[in-house]
Design a protein around this motif. Structure first.
Motif, mmCIF file in Angstrom:
data_model
loop_
_atom_site.group_PDB
_atom_site.id
_atom_site.type_symbol
_atom_site.label_atom_id
_atom_site.label_comp_id
_atom_site.label_asym_id
_atom_site.label_seq_id
_atom_site.Cartn_x
_atom_site.Cartn_y
_atom_site.Cartn_z
ATOM 1 N N LEU A 66 27.289 -22.220 -14.641
ATOM 2 C CA LEU A 66 26.184 -21.880 -15.550
ATOM 3 C C LEU A 66 25.515 -20.572 -15.129
ATOM 4 C CD1 LEU A 66 24.569 -25.428 -15.957
ATOM 5 C CD2 LEU A 66 26.003 -24.229 -17.616
ATOM 6 N N ALA A 67 25.244 -20.423 -13.837
ATOM 7 C CA ALA A 67 24.557 -19.217 -13.368
ATOM 8 C C ALA A 67 25.435 -17.982 -13.539
ATOM 9 C CB ALA A 67 24.152 -19.384 -11.906
ATOM 10 N N THR A 68 26.716 -18.109 -13.226
ATOM 11 C CA THR A 68 27.615 -16.955 -13.300
ATOM 12 C C THR A 68 27.795 -16.487 -14.736
ATOM 13 O OG1 THR A 68 28.793 -17.698 -11.320
ATOM 14 C CG2 THR A 68 29.925 -16.124 -12.748
ATOM 15 N N THR A 69 28.086 -17.417 -15.628
ATOM 16 C CA THR A 69 28.285 -17.020 -17.025
ATOM 17 C C THR A 69 26.973 -16.597 -17.670
ATOM 18 O OG1 THR A 69 28.089 -19.324 -17.771
ATOM 19 C CG2 THR A 69 30.302 -18.494 -17.299
ATOM 20 N N GLY A 70 25.876 -17.204 -17.239
ATOM 21 C CA GLY A 70 24.577 -16.783 -17.764
ATOM 22 C C GLY A 70 24.269 -15.348 -17.408
ATOM 23 N N ARG A 71 24.551 -14.984 -16.160
ATOM 24 C CA ARG A 71 24.332 -13.595 -15.726
ATOM 25 C C ARG A 71 25.258 -12.635 -16.456
ATOM 26 N NH1 ARG A 71 25.722 -11.433 -9.592
ATOM 27 N NH2 ARG A 71 25.398 -9.191 -10.000
ATOM 28 N N LEU A 72 26.515 -13.015 -16.593
ATOM 29 C CA LEU A 72 27.493 -12.139 -17.217
ATOM 30 C C LEU A 72 27.178 -11.903 -18.695
ATOM 31 C CD1 LEU A 72 30.323 -10.702 -16.941
ATOM 32 C CD2 LEU A 72 31.300 -12.870 -17.743
ATOM 33 N N LEU A 73 26.778 -12.961 -19.384
ATOM 34 C CA LEU A 73 26.644 -12.906 -20.846
ATOM 35 C C LEU A 73 25.198 -12.817 -21.310
ATOM 36 C CD1 LEU A 73 29.331 -15.641 -21.556
ATOM 37 C CD2 LEU A 73 29.624 -13.154 -21.717
ATOM 38 N N VAL A 104 22.596 -14.914 -20.979
ATOM 39 C CA VAL A 104 22.070 -16.118 -21.610
ATOM 40 C C VAL A 104 21.500 -17.036 -20.539
ATOM 41 C CG1 VAL A 104 23.666 -16.041 -23.567
ATOM 42 C CG2 VAL A 104 24.302 -17.340 -21.510
ATOM 43 N N GLN A 105 20.709 -17.994 -20.988
ATOM 44 C CA GLN A 105 20.220 -19.070 -20.135
ATOM 45 C C GLN A 105 20.684 -20.389 -20.726
ATOM 46 O OE1 GLN A 105 15.999 -17.733 -20.596
ATOM 47 N NE2 GLN A 105 15.903 -18.154 -18.389
ATOM 48 N N TYR A 106 20.871 -21.375 -19.846
ATOM 49 C CA TYR A 106 21.225 -22.717 -20.283
ATOM 50 C C TYR A 106 20.045 -23.636 -19.970
ATOM 51 C CZ TYR A 106 25.839 -20.557 -20.145
ATOM 52 O OH TYR A 106 26.909 -19.704 -20.332
ATOM 53 N N VAL A 107 19.392 -24.103 -20.996
ATOM 54 C CA VAL A 107 18.190 -24.916 -20.833
ATOM 55 C C VAL A 107 18.566 -26.383 -21.018
ATOM 56 C CG1 VAL A 107 15.874 -25.373 -21.698
ATOM 57 C CG2 VAL A 107 16.766 -23.030 -21.719
ATOM 58 N N PRO A 108 18.418 -27.219 -19.973
ATOM 59 C CA PRO A 108 18.780 -28.634 -20.120
ATOM 60 C C PRO A 108 17.965 -29.309 -21.219
ATOM 61 C CG PRO A 108 18.383 -28.063 -17.817
ATOM 62 C CD PRO A 108 17.917 -26.903 -18.624
ATOM 63 N N VAL A 109 18.637 -30.190 -21.962
ATOM 64 C CA VAL A 109 18.002 -30.889 -23.081
ATOM 65 C C VAL A 109 18.217 -32.384 -22.900
ATOM 66 C CG1 VAL A 109 18.005 -31.228 -25.582
ATOM 67 C CG2 VAL A 109 18.411 -28.953 -24.645
ATOM 68 N N ASP A 110 17.164 -33.150 -23.067
ATOM 69 C CA ASP A 110 17.271 -34.607 -23.055
ATOM 70 C C ASP A 110 17.532 -35.053 -24.491
ATOM 71 O OD1 ASP A 110 17.205 -37.267 -22.516
ATOM 72 O OD2 ASP A 110 15.041 -37.389 -22.161
ATOM 73 N N ASP A 159 20.769 -26.186 -24.257
ATOM 74 C CA ASP A 159 20.631 -25.140 -25.266
ATOM 75 C C ASP A 159 21.004 -23.807 -24.630
ATOM 76 O OD1 ASP A 159 19.892 -26.683 -27.405
ATOM 77 O OD2 ASP A 159 17.739 -26.451 -27.088
ATOM 78 N N VAL A 160 21.737 -22.993 -25.382
ATOM 79 C CA VAL A 160 22.105 -21.652 -24.933
ATOM 80 C C VAL A 160 21.081 -20.693 -25.534
ATOM 81 C CG1 VAL A 160 23.933 -19.923 -24.844
ATOM 82 C CG2 VAL A 160 24.526 -22.358 -24.943
ATOM 83 N N VAL A 161 20.379 -19.975 -24.656
ATOM 84 C CA VAL A 161 19.194 -19.222 -25.076
ATOM 85 C C VAL A 161 19.289 -17.781 -24.587
ATOM 86 C CG1 VAL A 161 16.669 -19.085 -24.864
ATOM 87 C CG2 VAL A 161 17.792 -21.327 -25.004
ATOM 88 N N ARG A 162 18.860 -16.848 -25.435
ATOM 89 C CA ARG A 162 18.693 -15.459 -25.022
ATOM 90 C C ARG A 162 17.368 -14.944 -25.574
ATOM 91 N NH1 ARG A 162 22.964 -12.723 -27.216
ATOM 92 N NH2 ARG A 162 24.264 -13.118 -25.385
ATOM 93 N N ALA A 163 16.557 -14.393 -24.678
ATOM 94 C CA ALA A 163 15.264 -13.817 -25.079
ATOM 95 C C ALA A 163 14.461 -14.806 -25.918
ATOM 96 C CB ALA A 163 15.480 -12.519 -25.841
ATOM 97 N N GLY A 164 14.486 -16.079 -25.507
ATOM 98 C CA GLY A 164 13.704 -17.088 -26.200
ATOM 99 C C GLY A 164 14.318 -17.635 -27.463
ATOM 100 N N GLU A 165 15.474 -17.110 -27.882
ATOM 101 C CA GLU A 165 16.111 -17.569 -29.112
ATOM 102 C C GLU A 165 17.265 -18.499 -28.773
ATOM 103 O OE1 GLU A 165 18.662 -15.910 -32.965
ATOM 104 O OE2 GLU A 165 17.900 -14.517 -31.455
#
Length: 642
Positions: free
Chosen positions: A350-357, A359-365, A377-383
């Motif tokens: 998650l951290a590696t691909t998030g840095r490369l692309l 994006v952030q991966y926000v855990p969802v219940d 959720d896959v998030v970029r700049a709050g979207e």
């Protein structure tokens, strides 16, 4: 996180709701398609642009029916829900086949040439593809031939689902003396209790298979478990595959193609059946020198343990590579695996691909089909760009390999893309090969999400040519070998990060055996291709011959690996795709130079390869990113260990 204008799917929370989701939701989508088709036929005053827009609505509805049906049929813990989903997957495929045989529907687009003025390029491209689909579907055949094509197509779907189900449910096991597990890691032995007869049960699940074939000193144990795995779904799938191949050959002939490979490759980069044979020959020639030299070394190493051995079998292959890498390259796979505990690997991917692309991966219940599923959720700049679901551990009745499945097709301004990984990783320590697999499958996942923002349902997500689709995932494997990436998450239980010099040795050792691995892949590709082109009467003898001709590493005598070769359904004659895509992936990698995290290159890669989805031909995507056409050079250098 700011509110997104689009909401992801809300999945069911109880068994009855899951049955409804698996059965009623696809039915509703298929009803929607039928209504669209009726309107297309009845409303003769529609402009061509309006007709294409309605066709797109039907494409989206079909995708919304198909994707979850295939996923749930392979993953839900309730067999009744799996069965319901499988039936709907079959219904979707049947509907797609029937539409392309409908002459009234074909007439909506057949004579549209006079109306194409003013179409946007993407609309013209869609029209061209739709017309091609109708022709490939058999719409212009005689009534009798159209009916036969329909029967064959629907039967192909039924047989393919049966073939996959038999593999999914074909788990085998063997019992071996506890004393025969010498060489296996302590945690593996601890997880396999000894019964009252002093025996241990091993299964064909990856969590048993991969450690045994890598570490078990006892050659008989390796052969027994790999042999059981190679007979997965046999004899059940023998008649299924025989009928599947016959039906595909007949359908290809009815549709005017030389063979099934000609039919399949018409829509792919490679273009023809003959080109597949030429490509496989080219790969074989490139791999032969390295493979021959490597084979002599692994055979010599085998004879140190078994002096009378006259051949290295597929059950010896991984063990011998591991032994040589440990003894000659100072890379001990058991030391390496100590740095790859599952939870840390997950965080690292998650951290590696998030840095490369970016994006952030926000855990969802959120609800899912099993407690093992982790949702983000896959998030970029709050979207919120999309949602991913990770179902990563084995269980009864679940898909037993590793793959990415769609859940919701992303449509710009309408639907968030959602995709799923179904894998079978240990909850403890992973082999480095499994880490590479994780990165590979995650490459499909992020491609589907980042490319899942298109107007046209046909080209959203990973919907590129099928022999390009593996290139982005194969490219992402390289980050599993990158010292900078590994240093961020590969940490042993004492808190020590993986040493940089060990990573260097791993990379050097990885080059050894590469030629043999490519010849093993050639065995798969040749089997996939030749079964569909040659149509041998004796599957076991033919497949044994294909593997022996492709690689000096021999199959186990009497094995029936084709019965568990799941790619024979979805990939058909085209397993060559993996090496074709790898040629492209090695070329794409060259653009990153010495810095896999270079922000400018990563951004350009994301925008020019991943985000367009299938909206442009793959050759154009590659040409735009590289500034030239792809070549064989980087792949040839990689084979040579350079």
């Amino acid at each position: 996180m700011p509110e997104s204008p689009l909401e992801p799917l809300t999945l069911p929370t109880d068994p009855d709701a899951w049955l409804a989701f698996a059965d009623e939701r696809p039915r509703e989508r298929l009803d929607r398609v039928a209504a669209i088709d009726a309107r297309l036929i009845a409303e003769t005053g529609l402009t061509l642009r309006e007709r294409l827009a309605l066709w797109n609505e039907a494409d989206i509805a079909l995708a919304e029916a198909a994707a979850p049906s295939h996923l749930i049929s392979e993953s839900h813990p309730d067999a009744a829900v799996r069965d319901a989903a499988e039936k709907q997957a079959q219904a979707v495929d049947a509907a797609q086949s029937r539409r392309l045989l409908d002459r009234d529907l074909w007439g909506v687009f057949a004579d549209a040439d006079a109306d194409t003025a003013g179409l946007e390029p993407d609309e013209q491209r869609l029209l061209d593809h739709v017309r091609r689909d109708f022709r490939r579907g058999g719409v212009d055949l005689s009534d009798a031939d159209r009916d036969r094509v329909r029967e064959l197509t629907e039967r192909d779907t039924e047989l393919s689902l049966t073939f996959s189900r038999n593999i999914r449910e074909g788990r085998r096991q063997i019992r071996v003396p506890a004393s025969s597990l010498e060489g296996l890691p302590a945690d593996f032995i601890d997880e396999h209790p000894v019964d009252e007869e002093g025996m241990v049960t091993l299964t064909t699940e990856y969590t048993d298979l991969m450690p045994v074939r890598e570490y078990a000193h006892d050659r008989a144990v390796r052969h027994a478990l790999v042999g059981a795995y190679n007979d997965l779904a046999w004899p059940e799938n023998e008649p299924v595959l025989t009928e599947l191949l016959a039906g595909r050959a007949e359908r290809a002939t009815l549709l005017g193609y030389g063979d099934w490979a000609d039919y399949e490759t018409e829509t792919r980069m490679i273009g023809s059946s003959a080109a597949v044979a030429t490509f496989l020959d080219r790969v074989a020639e490139a791999a032969a020198p390295a493979a021959a030299a490597e084979y002599e070394r692994v055979l010599e190493r085998l004879r140190r343990d078994a002096s009378d051995a006259d051949a290295v079998t597929i059950a010896d292959f991984w063990y011998l590579l591991g032994a040589l890498k440990r003894e000659e390259y100072d890379v001990d796979a058991q030391v390496v695996r100590s740095y790859f505990r599952f939870d840390r690997v997950l965080d690292g991917v998650l951290a590696t691909t998030g840095r490369l692309l970016d994006v952030q991966y926000v855990p969802v219940d959120a609800p899912s089909w099993h407690d093992d599923v982790r949702t983000y959720d896959v998030v970029r700049a709050g979207e919120r760009l999309g949602r991913i679901h990770l179902d990563l551990h084995p269980r009864e009745g679940k898909y037993n390999h590793a793959a990415c499945f769609g859940l919701a097709p992303g449509i710009s301004g309408r639907t968030l893309p959602e995709s799923v990984l179904l894998c079978n990783f240990s909850r403890g320590l992973l082999e480095h090969d499994e880490v590479v697999t994780f990165f590979h499958e995650f490459g499909h996942l992020v491609h589907d999400i980042l490319g899942g923002h298109q107007k046209w349902g046909r080209w959203t997500g990973v919907a590129t040519e099928w022999d390009f689709v593996e290139a982005p995932s194969q490219l992402l494997e390289e980050w599993a070998w990158d010292a900078e990436a590994l240093a961020s998450f590969a940490v042993n239980d004492e808190g020590q990060p993986i040493p940089a010099d060990l990573v260097d040795r791993m990379r050097t050792a990885d080059a050894f055996g590469r030629g043999l691995e490519v010849t093993r892949q050639l065995g798969h590709a040749t089997t996939s291709y030749r079964l569909h082109v040659d149509r041998p009467a004796d599957l076991q003898t033919a497949v044994d011959g294909y593997y022996r001709a492709a690689s000096p590493v021999t199959p186990l005598d009497g094995s029936h690996s084709y019965a568990g070769f799941g790619h024979l359904t979805g990939y058909g004659a085209c397993y060559y795709t993996y090496q074709w895509s790898l040629v492209i992936a090695r070329d794409l990698l060259s653009a990153f130079g010495d810095d896999l995290f270079d922000p400018a290159t990563a951004t350009r890669y994301r925008r020019e390869i991943l985000e367009p989805g299938g909206t442009r031909d793959a050759r154009d995507l590659v040409r735009t990113f590289l500034g030239r056409d792809s070549t064989f050079d980087a792949y040839r250098d990689w084979l040579a260990g350079e």
